[in-house]
Design an enzyme around this catalytic site. Structure first.
Site, PDB file in Angstrom:
ATOM      1  N   CYS A  81       0.834  -1.206   0.000  1.00 48.80           N
ATOM      2  CA  CYS A  81       0.000   0.000   0.000  1.00 48.80           C
ATOM      3  C   CYS A  81       0.867   1.254   0.000  1.00 48.80           C
ATOM      4  CB  CYS A  81      -0.940  -0.027   1.200  1.00 48.80           C
ATOM      5  SG  CYS A  81      -2.055  -1.448   1.131  1.00 48.80           S
ATOM      6  N   THR A  82       1.985   1.191   0.690  1.00 54.54           N
ATOM      7  CA  THR A  82       2.924   2.313   0.691  1.00 54.54           C
ATOM      8  C   THR A  82       3.496   2.511  -0.709  1.00 54.54           C
ATOM      9  OG1 THR A  82       3.442   2.011   3.026  1.00 54.54           O
ATOM     10  CG2 THR A  82       5.064   3.194   1.701  1.00 54.54           C
TER      11      THR A  82
END
Length: 170
Positions: free
Chosen positions: A64-65
């Site tokens: 997600c980062t």
């Protein structure tokens, strides 16, 4: 067998090659709470220009980062094209605020704790709903219609995929 199917679908997406029926449909008229606890009306964003709405499983996790930072790093290019960007997950306001601050994300993150935005966009949860995390997906909205949908959105190349989609619309 159902459990295995749910796990496989949740991890790898659907195996069918059916046409995505969401493309061409009106964009969902929905609102959500951002990382500051303020209401964001998606229709207001749509009116400003092309809008990227990306869904991710959990703030501050590696994939997600990578996805969020891909869009952060391309933000200047996207905004030159008039593109709005908004991220959505089932995380809390506090988690979204920390994620935005830690990663210096220049766009809002929606804390969709009740799943209303997921439901409006017909985005499922990971592992067929066994985990309370959104499936990674991405939408491009133009003129209040869904013009592109990435049902198994990438992480580090998310921005490049969006740029290609934008170029194909011209």
């Amino acid at each position: 067998m159902r459990l295995l199917t749910a796990i496989f679908t949740g991890l790898f997406g659907s195996s069918c090659d059916a046409k995505d029926t969401r493309v061409g449909q009106p964009a969902p008229q929905v609102s959500g709470i951002n990382q500051e606890g303020k209401t964001v009306d998606f229709n207001d964003l749509y009116q400003k220009g092309p809008t990227v709405v990306f869904f991710y499983p959990k703030a501050s996790t590696p994939g997600c980062t990578a996805q969020a930072c891909s869009l952060r790093d391309a933000f200047a290019d996207l905004t030159k094209e008039g593109v709005q960007v908004i991220g959505v997950s089932l995380d809390t306001v506090e988690a979204q605020k920390k994620f935005k601050t830690d990663r210096k994300l220049p766009y809002d993150l929606i804390a969709d704790t009740e799943g209303k935005v997921l439901e409006a966009f017909k985005v499922g949860k990971v592992m067929g709903g066994l985990l309370s995390m959104a499936q990674r997906q991405c939408f491009l909205i133009k003129d209040s219609k869904i013009v592109w949908h990435d049902e198994s959105a990438s992480t580090s190349s998310q921005a490049n995929d969006i740029k290609k989609a934008l170029a194909s619309l011209e």
